[in-house]
Design a protein around this motif. Structure first.
Motif, PDB file in Angstrom:
ATOM      1  N   ILE A 169       0.987  -1.348   0.053  1.00 27.82           N
ATOM      2  CA  ILE A 169      -0.184   0.013   0.395  1.00 27.82           C
ATOM      3  C   ILE A 169       0.477   0.951   0.224  1.00 27.82           C
ATOM      4  N   PHE A 170       2.065   0.878   0.740  1.00 30.23           N
ATOM      5  CA  PHE A 170       2.759   2.506   0.803  1.00 30.23           C
ATOM      6  C   PHE A 170       2.994   2.721  -0.626  1.00 30.23           C
ATOM      7  N   TYR A 171       3.985   1.556  -2.179  1.00 26.80           N
ATOM      8  CA  TYR A 171       4.544   1.386  -2.201  1.00 26.80           C
ATOM      9  C   TYR A 171       4.321   1.914  -4.161  1.00 26.80           C
ATOM     10  N   HIS A 172       2.869   0.953  -4.099  1.00 23.23           N
ATOM     11  CA  HIS A 172       2.013   1.416  -4.873  1.00 23.23           C
ATOM     12  C   HIS A 172      -0.246   1.270  -4.543  1.00 23.23           C
ATOM     13  N   PRO A 173       0.331   2.394  -3.993  1.00 26.32           N
ATOM     14  CA  PRO A 173      -2.168   2.235  -3.443  1.00 26.32           C
ATOM     15  C   PRO A 173      -2.478   2.096  -4.335  1.00 26.32           C
ATOM     16  N   VAL A 174      -2.268   2.565  -6.010  1.00 31.51           N
ATOM     17  CA  VAL A 174      -3.413   2.437  -6.468  1.00 31.51           C
ATOM     18  C   VAL A 174      -3.727   1.365  -7.079  1.00 31.51           C
ATOM     19  N   MET A 175      -2.227   0.365  -6.889  1.00 30.45           N
ATOM     20  CA  MET A 175      -3.180  -0.881  -8.100  1.00 30.45           C
ATOM     21  C   MET A 175      -3.174  -2.092  -6.613  1.00 30.45           C
ATOM     22  N   VAL A 176      -3.388  -1.496  -5.522  1.00 26.20           N
ATOM     23  CA  VAL A 176      -3.878  -2.455  -4.151  1.00 26.20           C
ATOM     24  C   VAL A 176      -5.176  -2.388  -4.652  1.00 26.20           C
ATOM     25  N   ILE A 177      -5.400  -0.988  -3.965  1.00 29.55           N
ATOM     26  CA  ILE A 177      -7.301  -0.857  -4.793  1.00 29.55           C
ATOM     27  C   ILE A 177      -8.165  -1.672  -5.625  1.00 29.55           C
ATOM     28  N   ARG A 178      -6.992  -1.135  -6.903  1.00 26.52           N
ATOM     29  CA  ARG A 178      -7.744  -2.218  -7.603  1.00 26.52           C
ATOM     30  C   ARG A 178      -7.233  -3.526  -7.685  1.00 26.52           C
ATOM     31  N   HIS A 179      -6.368  -4.310  -6.799  1.00 24.12           N
ATOM     32  CA  HIS A 179      -6.691  -5.976  -6.805  1.00 24.12           C
ATOM     33  C   HIS A 179      -7.266  -5.806  -5.951  1.00 24.12           C
ATOM     34  N   LEU A 180      -8.149  -5.376  -5.034  1.00 25.15           N
ATOM     35  CA  LEU A 180      -8.573  -5.062  -3.957  1.00 25.15           C
ATOM     36  C   LEU A 180      -9.898  -5.556  -4.763  1.00 25.15           C
ATOM     37  N   LEU A 181     -10.391  -4.634  -5.459  1.00 24.92           N
ATOM     38  CA  LEU A 181     -11.841  -4.632  -6.154  1.00 24.92           C
ATOM     39  C   LEU A 181     -11.787  -5.385  -6.599  1.00 24.92           C
TER      40      LEU A 181
END
Length: 96
Positions: free
Chosen positions: A83-95
């Motif tokens: 989440i600290f390195y790639h927050p957008v990637m994490v959000i997309r992954h979780l969605l």
């Protein structure tokens, strides 16, 4: 972008974070490179393809037990840090 390709991108980032923090390596060490190659190969041959879900919920895991344990260790370490390195990637992954 295909779901498998997204999974590969996330996996690459997670292994890089793990190797950088645990093995103090700017590039991937041999152990992490071998794990990454193994995991990418398994993703290429995933029987669920476009319908693939999260690997930890898979009824028939692709990884052998040794590599499955290594991947769990990497994901357990890198997942919260992602989440600290790639927050957008994490959000997309979780969605997804």
């Amino acid at each position: 972008m295909r779901k498998i390709d997204k999974e590969k991108r996330i996996l690459i980032v997670m292994i890089k974070i793990y190797c950088r923090k645990k093995h103090r390596s700017q590039d991937l060490c041999e152990e992490c490179r071998a794990l990454l190659n193994y995991a990418l190969n398994r993703l290429d041959h995933c029987r669920y393809g476009a319908n693939k879900g999260f690997c930890n919920h898979c009824p028939s895991p692709c990884y052998n037990q040794a590599n499955q344990a290594k991947i769990r260790k990497v994901m357990g370490f890198s997942g919260p840090r992602l989440i600290f390195y790639h927050p957008v990637m994490v959000i997309r992954h979780l969605l997804s």
